[in-house]
Design a protein around this motif. Structure first.
Motif, short mmCIF file in Angstrom:
data_model
loop_
_atom_site.label_atom_id
_atom_site.label_comp_id
_atom_site.label_asym_id
_atom_site.label_seq_id
_atom_site.Cartn_x
_atom_site.Cartn_y
_atom_site.Cartn_z
N TYR A 178 -4.08 0.38 2.19
CA TYR A 178 -3.59 -0.98 1.95
C TYR A 178 -4.46 -1.63 0.89
O TYR A 178 -5.68 -1.45 0.87
CB TYR A 178 -3.65 -1.83 3.22
CG TYR A 178 -2.69 -1.41 4.30
CD1 TYR A 178 -1.32 -1.42 4.08
CD2 TYR A 178 -3.16 -1.02 5.54
CE1 TYR A 178 -0.44 -1.04 5.08
CE2 TYR A 178 -2.28 -0.64 6.54
CZ TYR A 178 -0.93 -0.65 6.30
OH TYR A 178 -0.05 -0.28 7.29
N ALA B 251 -9.40 -2.16 -1.24
CA ALA B 251 -8.48 -1.22 -0.60
C ALA B 251 -9.13 -0.71 0.67
O ALA B 251 -10.35 -0.53 0.73
CB ALA B 251 -8.19 -0.05 -1.53
N GLY C 201 0.81 -1.20 0.00
CA GLY C 201 0.00 0.00 0.00
C GLY C 201 0.85 1.25 0.00
O GLY C 201 2.01 1.23 -0.42
#
Length: 181
Positions: free
Chosen positions: A88, A102, A73
């Motif tokens: 991330y 995400a 990330g």
């Protein structure tokens, strides 16, 4: 002789039927980080393999944490260099296929947003709906991220909902175990 070819062709016809592919990529990882932190002036890449101690902490917090896998990330910073948060990117299995998602964590560790980047299942795309993803916003601890209690399921997408929730829990624990960036 021609009759044999016709029979063989008819016998093989079911094998030629191709099931439709339902994989949809909604955005790239870079597009997601920009959408999750539009005010960011800079992104620094974050990538690490959980250490043995982190993996043990994951297993204690979540039960079976599975095999260690790389976390990837970015940390987001504003123009003054102040940490905005971390994004991330992760994959979890839906029912049969991978879901790429995400999670944006604020500087204080709270979930700011969850975004579905790619969904490959034939059913359950409803997890992309803002109402479902909004359930995660503001939650920080595992007690606030319990599937079925705080994070509700969607009928027809139960496994996708459960597994994305478990993925967010995993990332929340790992985020708490890594030094502030």
């Amino acid at each position: 002789m021609n009759r044999r070819w016709i029979i063989a062709a008819l016998a093989l016809t079911p094998a030629a039927i191709v099931l439709p592919v339902h994989a949809v990529v909604y955005m790239s990882a870079e597009q997601a980080r920009g959408a999750l932190y539009p005010q960011a002036a800079r992104f620094d890449e974050v990538s690490f393999e959980p250490s043995a101690a982190q993996q043990q902490a994951l297993e204690q917090a979540l039960g079976n944490a599975g095999k260690p896998r790389r976390v990837r990330g970015w940390t987001a910073y504003d123009a003054a260099g102040k940490l905005l948060g971390t994004v991330y990117i992760d994959d979890v299995i839906g029912k049969y296929e991978l879901i790429t998602y995400a999670v944006a964590f604020g500087a204080g560790g709270e979930v700011q947003a969850v975004e579905i980047l790619a969904y490959r299942e034939s059913h359950g795309q409803e997890i992309r709906l803002p109402a479902w993803r909004k359930q995660f916003v503001g939650r920080k601890s595992l007690d606030e991220l319990r599937f079925g209690d705080q994070i509700k399921s969607i009928s027809g997408a139960t496994l996708s909902c459960r597994h994305v929730t478990e993925g967010v829990q995993r990332l929340a624990v790992l985020r708490g175990l890594t030094p502030a960036r």
